[in-house]
Design an enzyme around this catalytic site. Structure first.
Site, PDB file in Angstrom:
ATOM      1  N   HIS A  66      11.539  52.763  45.425  1.00 27.48           N
ATOM      2  CA  HIS A  66      12.846  52.364  45.955  1.00 27.48           C
ATOM      3  C   HIS A  66      12.790  51.577  47.253  1.00 27.48           C
ATOM      4  O   HIS A  66      13.832  51.237  47.806  1.00 27.48           O
ATOM      5  CB  HIS A  66      13.762  53.589  46.138  1.00 27.48           C
ATOM      6  CG  HIS A  66      13.352  54.470  47.296  1.00 27.48           C
ATOM      7  ND1 HIS A  66      12.354  55.397  47.204  1.00 27.48           N
ATOM      8  CD2 HIS A  66      13.805  54.558  48.567  1.00 27.48           C
ATOM      9  CE1 HIS A  66      12.215  56.037  48.356  1.00 27.48           C
ATOM     10  NE2 HIS A  66      13.087  55.531  49.212  1.00 27.48           N
TER      11      HIS A  66
HETATM   12  C1  UD1 Z   1      17.963  55.273  51.847  1.00 26.49           C
HETATM   13  C2  UD1 Z   1      17.223  55.244  53.169  1.00 26.49           C
HETATM   14  C3  UD1 Z   1      15.747  55.389  52.897  1.00 26.49           C
HETATM   15  C4  UD1 Z   1      15.443  56.629  52.067  1.00 26.49           C
HETATM   16  C5  UD1 Z   1      16.296  56.629  50.806  1.00 26.49           C
HETATM   17  C6  UD1 Z   1      16.125  57.946  50.097  1.00 26.49           C
HETATM   18  C7  UD1 Z   1      18.197  53.788  54.924  1.00 26.49           C
HETATM   19  C8  UD1 Z   1      18.109  52.500  55.617  1.00 26.49           C
HETATM   20  N1  UD1 Z   1      17.403  53.948  53.842  1.00 26.49           N
HETATM   21  O1  UD1 Z   1      17.536  54.158  51.088  1.00 26.49           O
HETATM   22  O2  UD1 Z   1      15.064  55.532  54.150  1.00 26.49           O
HETATM   23  O3  UD1 Z   1      14.087  56.608  51.721  1.00 26.49           O
HETATM   24  O4  UD1 Z   1      17.685  56.484  51.171  1.00 26.49           O
HETATM   25  O5  UD1 Z   1      16.500  57.852  48.766  1.00 26.49           O
HETATM   26  O6  UD1 Z   1      18.945  54.649  55.323  1.00 26.49           O
HETATM   27  N2  UD1 Z   1      23.320  53.524  45.613  1.00 26.49           N
HETATM   28  C9  UD1 Z   1      24.058  53.981  44.553  1.00 26.49           C
HETATM   29  N3  UD1 Z   1      24.451  55.281  44.582  1.00 26.49           N
HETATM   30  C10 UD1 Z   1      24.182  56.121  45.600  1.00 26.49           C
HETATM   31  C11 UD1 Z   1      23.444  55.641  46.674  1.00 26.49           C
HETATM   32  C12 UD1 Z   1      23.014  54.333  46.657  1.00 26.49           C
HETATM   33  O7  UD1 Z   1      24.351  53.252  43.612  1.00 26.49           O
HETATM   34  O8  UD1 Z   1      24.578  57.301  45.546  1.00 26.49           O
HETATM   35  C13 UD1 Z   1      22.827  52.130  45.554  1.00 26.49           C
HETATM   36  C14 UD1 Z   1      23.759  51.115  46.212  1.00 26.49           C
HETATM   37  O9  UD1 Z   1      23.671  49.936  45.500  1.00 26.49           O
HETATM   38  C15 UD1 Z   1      23.115  50.918  47.565  1.00 26.49           C
HETATM   39  C16 UD1 Z   1      21.649  51.079  47.259  1.00 26.49           C
HETATM   40  O10 UD1 Z   1      21.582  52.069  46.249  1.00 26.49           O
HETATM   41  O11 UD1 Z   1      23.408  49.666  48.117  1.00 26.49           O
HETATM   42  C17 UD1 Z   1      20.829  51.509  48.436  1.00 26.49           C
HETATM   43  O12 UD1 Z   1      21.374  52.690  49.028  1.00 26.49           O
HETATM   44  P1  UD1 Z   1      21.136  52.970  50.597  1.00 26.49           P
HETATM   45  O13 UD1 Z   1      21.597  54.336  50.925  1.00 26.49           O
HETATM   46  O14 UD1 Z   1      21.661  51.857  51.414  1.00 26.49           O
HETATM   47  O15 UD1 Z   1      19.574  52.862  50.768  1.00 26.49           O
HETATM   48  P2  UD1 Z   1      18.421  53.576  49.930  1.00 26.49           P
HETATM   49  O16 UD1 Z   1      17.613  52.531  49.287  1.00 26.49           O
HETATM   50  O17 UD1 Z   1      19.002  54.651  49.103  1.00 26.49           O
HETATM   51  N1  UDP Z   2      13.559  63.521  44.488  1.00 28.68           N
HETATM   52  C1  UDP Z   2      14.357  64.155  43.540  1.00 28.68           C
HETATM   53  N2  UDP Z   2      14.656  63.479  42.397  1.00 28.68           N
HETATM   54  C2  UDP Z   2      14.182  62.235  42.122  1.00 28.68           C
HETATM   55  C3  UDP Z   2      13.368  61.611  43.092  1.00 28.68           C
HETATM   56  C4  UDP Z   2      13.077  62.279  44.271  1.00 28.68           C
HETATM   57  O1  UDP Z   2      14.778  65.290  43.743  1.00 28.68           O
HETATM   58  O2  UDP Z   2      14.482  61.692  41.056  1.00 28.68           O
HETATM   59  C5  UDP Z   2      13.231  64.239  45.731  1.00 28.68           C
HETATM   60  C6  UDP Z   2      11.761  64.339  45.995  1.00 28.68           C
HETATM   61  O3  UDP Z   2      11.228  65.467  45.358  1.00 28.68           O
HETATM   62  C7  UDP Z   2      11.726  64.429  47.515  1.00 28.68           C
HETATM   63  C8  UDP Z   2      12.875  63.573  47.932  1.00 28.68           C
HETATM   64  O4  UDP Z   2      13.744  63.486  46.813  1.00 28.68           O
HETATM   65  O5  UDP Z   2      11.948  65.752  47.954  1.00 28.68           O
HETATM   66  C9  UDP Z   2      12.368  62.211  48.305  1.00 28.68           C
HETATM   67  O6  UDP Z   2      13.447  61.346  48.388  1.00 28.68           O
HETATM   68  P1  UDP Z   2      13.291  59.758  48.270  1.00 28.68           P
HETATM   69  O7  UDP Z   2      12.065  59.395  47.537  1.00 28.68           O
HETATM   70  O8  UDP Z   2      14.585  59.284  47.762  1.00 28.68           O
HETATM   71  O9  UDP Z   2      13.231  59.327  49.800  1.00 28.68           O
HETATM   72  P2  UDP Z   2      12.102  59.245  50.924  1.00 28.68           P
HETATM   73  O10 UDP Z   2      11.359  60.522  50.975  1.00 28.68           O
HETATM   74  O11 UDP Z   2      11.255  58.056  50.614  1.00 28.68           O
HETATM   75  O12 UDP Z   2      12.906  58.991  52.160  1.00 28.68           O
END
Ligand code: UD1
Ligand code: UDP
Length: 360
Positions: free
Chosen positions: A205
């Protein structure tokens, strides 16, 4: 003592459960504020339900958007809540936009900031998380680091040692705690058509891996080629899902990848612990691979979790490498176990953090 904990993204729900329990055990009143950064049922609601978490006391609906838009809305809305509730402190986790927004609001209102998972550095300022972490650390009053490398990073940046507390990693606590709740490994694997140690689990991601069409396409093609050697299961993060759709990539061409929806944490624990290899760009998943002693390939040029590399459990593979190198790099790590070691503390970081917060 009354605190507000600011959470908003998937990993923060998971990390906060174990800490909240310890806060409550020693009589600290905690209000949880969910910014609404993650909002899909399988990115948010599922964790509250299956981890038995108290529903957020304050639910904002900031949602998705550019960094300025998203963080800006959080600042405005969180400030309003803090002005009204006047908490004695604010807890934030990790390095997301929700982390920075919570810390910034609290700091400007002279409310003590407790940063859990402080001191991590990739030294790559192009990662939005790196900017969030550095800023959050420098406005925090108590910094809870998971590793000695993280503590050293803070000291090198001139942060006063008296503010740094190295108690271990709350994600280890959470994985030990919830592993107990797994009822049937066979049943879970059966639902996904998987067998123990006969598949590779993939998550991706990071914007640098998925936000550019050619890069994303190359990674998917490489993973598909790996899928000819072993089953590949890929729970797709919504960022990645949305990019695949926007770029018009037809996933049916990747016959050897089993794409699935994001998983709940309990299913994720099972799929992680029974995989023969994990391929990821997630911070949390890299560590969980080690917790379950599963070899891991991280598709990034750097990692914040250097001890995973030196102990041999994790291997950095540049996602900018040509496809063949990525395929060979991944396949070559199957069965490559790391050394016997005990990283990230003893599973009691949350308890120590709660006690320190109470002490002030
Ligand atoms: C965010 C965090 C990242 C973390 C990740 C965990 C920031 C800058 N990034 O990244 O550090 O590793 O969460 O998963 O805070 N979206 C949906 N549904 C949701 C949420 C998001 O469709 O419930 C889609 C939207 O298109 C959105 C995109 O995902 O624009 C990215 O979501 P966003 O929360 O901005 O960043 P992440 O990539 O999730
Ligand atoms: N995770 C989850 N379901 C998924 C993918 C990840 O429950 O489909 C959990 C994973 O086990 C870990 C956390 O989400 O505890 C990690 O989140 P993510 O990879 O979104 O973010 P990051 O750690 O890179 O910020």
């Amino acid at each position: 003592m009354r605190l507000i904990t600011v959470i908003g993204a998937r990993p923060q729900f998971i990390k906060s459960t174990v800490v909240s329990k310890e806060l409550s055990n020693i009589g600290i009143e905690e209000l949880s504020l969910h910014t609404g950064q993650h909002y899909d049922q399988n990115m948010s609601g599922v964790f509250f339900n299956e981890l038995n978490m108290k529903m957020p006391d304050i639910q904002l609906s900031v949602g998705s958007g550019g960094h300025g838009h998203q963080t800006g809305r959080m600042l405005i809305d969180i400030e309003e809540v803090f002005l009204e509730k006047k908490p004695d402190g604010c807890i934030v986790y990790g390095d997301t936009n929700s982390t920075l927004a919570g810390a910034l609001v609290a700091s400007k209102l002279h409310i003590p900031v407790f940063h859990i998972e402080a001191g991590l550095r990739s030294f790559n300022k192009k990662m939005p998380e790196e900017v969030n972490r550095v800023l959050t650390d420098h406005i925090s009053d108590s910094l809870f680091t998971p590793t000695s490398i993280a503590s050293k990073n803070l000291i090198n940046e001139g942060i006063d040692e008296s503010k740094i507390f190295e108690f271990g990693d709350v994600m280890l606590d959470s994985s030990l705690h919830f592993k107990e709740n797994i009822k049937s490994v066979e049943e879970t694997l059966g639902r996904f058509g998987l067998s123990r140690k006969k598949y590779i689990l993939v998550t991706l991601h990071r914007p640098s891996n998925v936000d550019e069409k050619e890069q994303l396409f190359k990674l998917l093609t490489s993973i598909d080629a790996v899928g000819m050697k072993s089953n590949v299961v890929f729970p797709v993060h919504p960022r990645t899902r949305n990019r695949i759709e926007e770029f018009g990539i037809d996933t049916r061409q990747f016959e050897h990848i089993h794409f699935i929806e994001p998983l709940g944490y309990l299913d994720m624990i099972v799929l992680e612990s029974e995989a023969e290899l994990i391929v990821t760009d997630s911070g949390g998943v890299q560590k969980e691979a080690y917790f379950y002693r599963v070899p891991c390939v991280t598709l990034r040029d750097e990692t914040e979790w250097l001890e995973l590399i030196s102990s041999g459990w994790n291997y950095l593979l540049s996602p900018r490498s040509p496809k063949d190198q990525i395929v060979q790099g991944i396949i070559g790590r199957i069965n490559q176990r790391g050394e016997d070691c005990q990283l990230y503390g003893g599973g009691d970081a949350s308890k120590a953090i709660a006690s320190q917060i109470l002490r002030g």
